[in-house]
Design an enzyme around this catalytic site. Structure first.
Site, PDB file in Angstrom:
ATOM      1  N   CYS A  69       0.823  -1.224   0.000  1.00 32.75           N
ATOM      2  CA  CYS A  69       0.000   0.000   0.000  1.00 32.75           C
ATOM      3  C   CYS A  69       0.855   1.272   0.000  1.00 32.75           C
ATOM      4  O   CYS A  69       0.336   2.363  -0.224  1.00 32.75           O
ATOM      5  CB  CYS A  69      -0.939   0.005   1.196  1.00 32.75           C
ATOM      6  N   HIS A 124      -3.007   7.103   2.556  1.00 31.49           N
ATOM      7  CA  HIS A 124      -3.498   5.803   2.083  1.00 31.49           C
ATOM      8  C   HIS A 124      -4.848   5.553   2.755  1.00 31.49           C
ATOM      9  O   HIS A 124      -4.987   5.722   3.970  1.00 31.49           O
ATOM     10  CB  HIS A 124      -2.487   4.724   2.456  1.00 31.49           C
ATOM     11  N   ASN A 175     -10.289   0.098   0.562  1.00 34.78           N
ATOM     12  CA  ASN A 175      -8.826   0.136   0.508  1.00 34.78           C
ATOM     13  C   ASN A 175      -8.376  -0.438  -0.838  1.00 34.78           C
ATOM     14  O   ASN A 175      -8.508  -1.640  -1.064  1.00 34.78           O
ATOM     15  CB  ASN A 175      -8.273  -0.689   1.681  1.00 34.78           C
TER      16      ASN A 175
HETATM   17  N1  COA Z   1     -18.129  -8.348  10.648  1.00 35.24           N
HETATM   18  C1  COA Z   1     -18.583  -8.656  11.873  1.00 35.24           C
HETATM   19  N2  COA Z   1     -17.766  -9.070  12.852  1.00 35.24           N
HETATM   20  C2  COA Z   1     -16.461  -9.187  12.571  1.00 35.24           C
HETATM   21  C3  COA Z   1     -15.947  -8.898  11.310  1.00 35.24           C
HETATM   22  C4  COA Z   1     -16.843  -8.456  10.321  1.00 35.24           C
HETATM   23  N3  COA Z   1     -16.449  -8.139   9.081  1.00 35.24           N
HETATM   24  N4  COA Z   1     -14.606  -9.095  11.336  1.00 35.24           N
HETATM   25  C5  COA Z   1     -14.287  -9.498  12.564  1.00 35.24           C
HETATM   26  N5  COA Z   1     -15.419  -9.573  13.311  1.00 35.24           N
HETATM   27  C6  COA Z   1     -15.567  -9.972  14.705  1.00 35.24           C
HETATM   28  C7  COA Z   1     -14.475 -10.907  15.156  1.00 35.24           C
HETATM   29  O1  COA Z   1     -14.759 -12.241  14.855  1.00 35.24           O
HETATM   30  C8  COA Z   1     -14.475 -10.667  16.638  1.00 35.24           C
HETATM   31  O2  COA Z   1     -15.522 -11.371  17.214  1.00 35.24           O
HETATM   32  P1  COA Z   1     -15.371 -12.069  18.662  1.00 35.24           P
HETATM   33  O3  COA Z   1     -15.098 -10.946  19.600  1.00 35.24           O
HETATM   34  O4  COA Z   1     -16.658 -12.737  18.841  1.00 35.24           O
HETATM   35  O5  COA Z   1     -14.195 -13.001  18.518  1.00 35.24           O
HETATM   36  C9  COA Z   1     -14.819  -9.176  16.759  1.00 35.24           C
HETATM   37  O6  COA Z   1     -15.443  -8.823  15.521  1.00 35.24           O
HETATM   38  C10 COA Z   1     -13.611  -8.301  16.963  1.00 35.24           C
HETATM   39  O7  COA Z   1     -12.627  -8.726  16.027  1.00 35.24           O
HETATM   40  P2  COA Z   1     -11.258  -7.975  15.875  1.00 35.24           P
HETATM   41  O8  COA Z   1     -10.479  -8.629  14.785  1.00 35.24           O
HETATM   42  O9  COA Z   1     -10.631  -7.872  17.221  1.00 35.24           O
HETATM   43  O10 COA Z   1     -11.798  -6.560  15.416  1.00 35.24           O
HETATM   44  P3  COA Z   1     -11.066  -5.192  15.384  1.00 35.24           P
HETATM   45  O11 COA Z   1     -11.728  -4.257  16.288  1.00 35.24           O
HETATM   46  O12 COA Z   1      -9.575  -5.325  15.498  1.00 35.24           O
HETATM   47  O13 COA Z   1     -11.384  -4.723  13.898  1.00 35.24           O
HETATM   48  C11 COA Z   1     -10.340  -4.533  11.755  1.00 35.24           C
HETATM   49  C12 COA Z   1     -10.912  -5.485  12.800  1.00 35.24           C
HETATM   50  C13 COA Z   1      -9.780  -5.377  10.608  1.00 35.24           C
HETATM   51  C14 COA Z   1     -11.447  -3.655  11.223  1.00 35.24           C
HETATM   52  C15 COA Z   1      -9.233  -3.685  12.425  1.00 35.24           C
HETATM   53  O14 COA Z   1      -8.322  -4.505  13.103  1.00 35.24           O
HETATM   54  C16 COA Z   1      -8.487  -2.860  11.443  1.00 35.24           C
HETATM   55  O15 COA Z   1      -9.023  -1.948  10.859  1.00 35.24           O
HETATM   56  N6  COA Z   1      -7.176  -3.135  11.227  1.00 35.24           N
HETATM   57  C17 COA Z   1      -6.406  -2.467  10.229  1.00 35.24           C
HETATM   58  C18 COA Z   1      -6.609  -3.167   8.917  1.00 35.24           C
HETATM   59  C19 COA Z   1      -6.051  -2.417   7.746  1.00 35.24           C
HETATM   60  O16 COA Z   1      -6.201  -1.233   7.644  1.00 35.24           O
HETATM   61  N7  COA Z   1      -5.391  -3.159   6.843  1.00 35.24           N
HETATM   62  C20 COA Z   1      -4.820  -2.633   5.676  1.00 35.24           C
HETATM   63  C21 COA Z   1      -3.621  -1.815   5.968  1.00 35.24           C
HETATM   64  S1  COA Z   1      -2.814  -1.334   4.529  1.00 35.24           S
END
Ligand code: COA
Length: 394
Positions: A113, A257, A287
């Site tokens: 990215c 980004h 993204n």
């Molecule tokens: N819809 C509903 N629930 C979801 C889900 C979705 N799309 N994805 C994950 N969950 C659930 C998980 O299973 C988890 O459930 P549980 O508590 O029952 O186990 C809960 O939501 C929390 O999951 P978690 O992975 O801890 O969520 P989070 O708050 O970290 O959010 C992201 C996940 C991916 C949105 C977040 O980590 C993020 O934005 N990270 C950066 C990603 C990014 O920008 N990547 C590209 C960079 S170039």
């Protein structure tokens, strides 16, 4: 010393839109969950006929039209991408052929990215040395083809698209002023996409059965990426601003980004600048990896968010781990003036370029047909005959 100005820009996103509600038909998620965690409402998904190179070509052709630069004047094409259709030929050489940019060198750049920020830096360096004048820098991605459509943590985030700029060397001060690039390979496992496929051709085909055992897909540790991004974005902005002998307050617009609106909120807070200074279109396109900054740049220009002499920062972060910023003093022409230059880009020119490429392919086939075989046995026999002849003379 030559200055590197951005004199043209263009974007292309496929027509097909996938909303969060449509996503919720594929995986167990909701519009509310996706929007509150990421700020994303929808993303664009490429059609069956699209390839990374065709998206890149569309964006580049538009950028050349704005720049009023003809393809034959282009010296270098750099495509930042993680979703190249082939390891070789590069996406950039495919774009070179589609454009008919017969005088251009071309290569792909892999920095996930952050790829567009890296590529702008490389173009700047090449222009500054005087080795090239016109460079087309493209970020293009087909993320939908490398998604695990059963992994709700990743497939909700990404979209397809391409953005391009034309950078030109000039003795007029301005353009790229400073840049700072970084990498930390110890975080390679945090965000990854393997590319030695078991069956590459099948995987890259749009009709390939998704989630097959041999499909390589993006893997991500979401929380680790989030923590990494919220720390490097403000640090990187401070670094590039210091390199340019400016302060954060001098910055008119940040084009980050587009990964997640919460990352941008956190960065604005840490830097003590209003959130509005961070341009965001993540709700519309998701993204798009290396394509996200040039797509956002084009939208910001269209919305009149960039004025002549504005100090604009591009900040990228992503797989590698990689991150980096570039600070640009925007050109003196107002976007409105430049829009007047934007003609219906010449389709016929590009149809002819494809025709010429086909002719060259046939030409190569023909000349290979009439070229004697380089068979080593035949060469050995010839050498023996020569020896015998020589003996006869002696
Ligand atoms: N819809 C509903 N629930 C979801 C889900 C979705 N799309 N994805 C994950 N969950 C659930 C998980 O299973 C988890 O459930 P549980 O508590 O029952 O186990 C809960 O939501 C929390 O999951 P978690 O992975 O801890 O969520 P989070 O708050 O970290 O959010 C992201 C996940 C991916 C949105 C977040 O980590 C993020 O934005 N990270 C950066 C990603 C990014 O920008 N990547 C590209 C960079 S170039």
């Amino acid at each position: 010393m030559k200055y590197a100005h951005i004199i043209g820009w263009g974007r292309y996103v496929p027509n097909r839109v996938m909303t969060n509600d449509q996503m919720a038909e594929l995986v167990d998620t909701t519009d509310e969950w996706i929007f509150t965690r990421t700020g994303i409402r929808q993303r664009h998904i490429a059609g069956e006929q699209d390839t990374t190179a065709t998206l890149a070509f569309e964006a580049a052709a538009r950028a050349l039209a704005v720049a009023n630069v003809s393809p034959s004047q282009v010296d270098l094409i750099i495509v930042a991408t993680s979703t190249a259709e082939y390891a070789f030929p590069s996406t950039a050489t495919q774009v070179q052929s589609y454009l008919g940019a017969s005088n251009a060198a071309a290569f792909d750049l892999s920095a996930a990215c952050t790829g567009f920020v890296y590529a702008v830096n490389m173009a700047w360096q090449a222009i500054a040395t005087g080795s090239v004048k016109n460079v087309v820098v493209i970020g293009a991605e087909m993320m939908s083809r490398v998604m695990d459509w059963e992994d709700r943590q990743t497939c909700i985030l990404f979209g397809d698209g391409a953005g391009a700029v034309v950078m030109q060397g000039s003795s007029v001060p301005g353009g790229v002023i400073a840049s700072a690039l970084h990498a930390d390979g110890s975080g390679g496992n945090v965000l990854s996409l393997p590319n030695v496929y078991k069956n590459h051709a099948a995987i890259m085909s749009p009709t390939y059965e998704l989630n097959g055992a041999d499909k390589n897909v993006v893997g991500m540790h979401g929380r680790q990426v989030f923590r990494f991004a919220t720390s490097v974005v403000p640090d990187s902005i401070r670094e590039v601003v210091a390199k340019a002998n400016l302060t954060v307050k001098d910055v008119d617009l940040v084009i980050p980004h587009q990964a997640n609106s919460r990352i941008l909120e956190s960065a604005a807070k840490k830097l003590g600048i209003p959130e509005e200074k961070f341009y965001s279109n993540v709700h519309r396109v998701g993204n798009t990896s290396a394509a996200s900054i040039p797509i956002a740049l084009c939208e910001a220009i269209d919305e009149g968010r960039i004025k002549p002499n504005d100090k604009v920062i591009f900040i990228g972060f992503g797989g590698g781990l990689t991150w980096g910023s570039t600070l640009v003093r925007w050109g003196s022409k107002a976007p409105d003036e430049l829009k007047l230059l934007e003609r219906e880009w010449k389709r016929t020119r590009y149809v002819m370029a494809r025709g010429r490429a086909k002719l060259r392919q046939w030409g190569r086939q023909l000349s290979a047909y009439f070229t004697p075989s380089p068979n080593p046995d035949a060469r050995l026999k010839d050498a023996e005959k020569d020896k015998d002849k020589k003996k006869g003379v002696d």
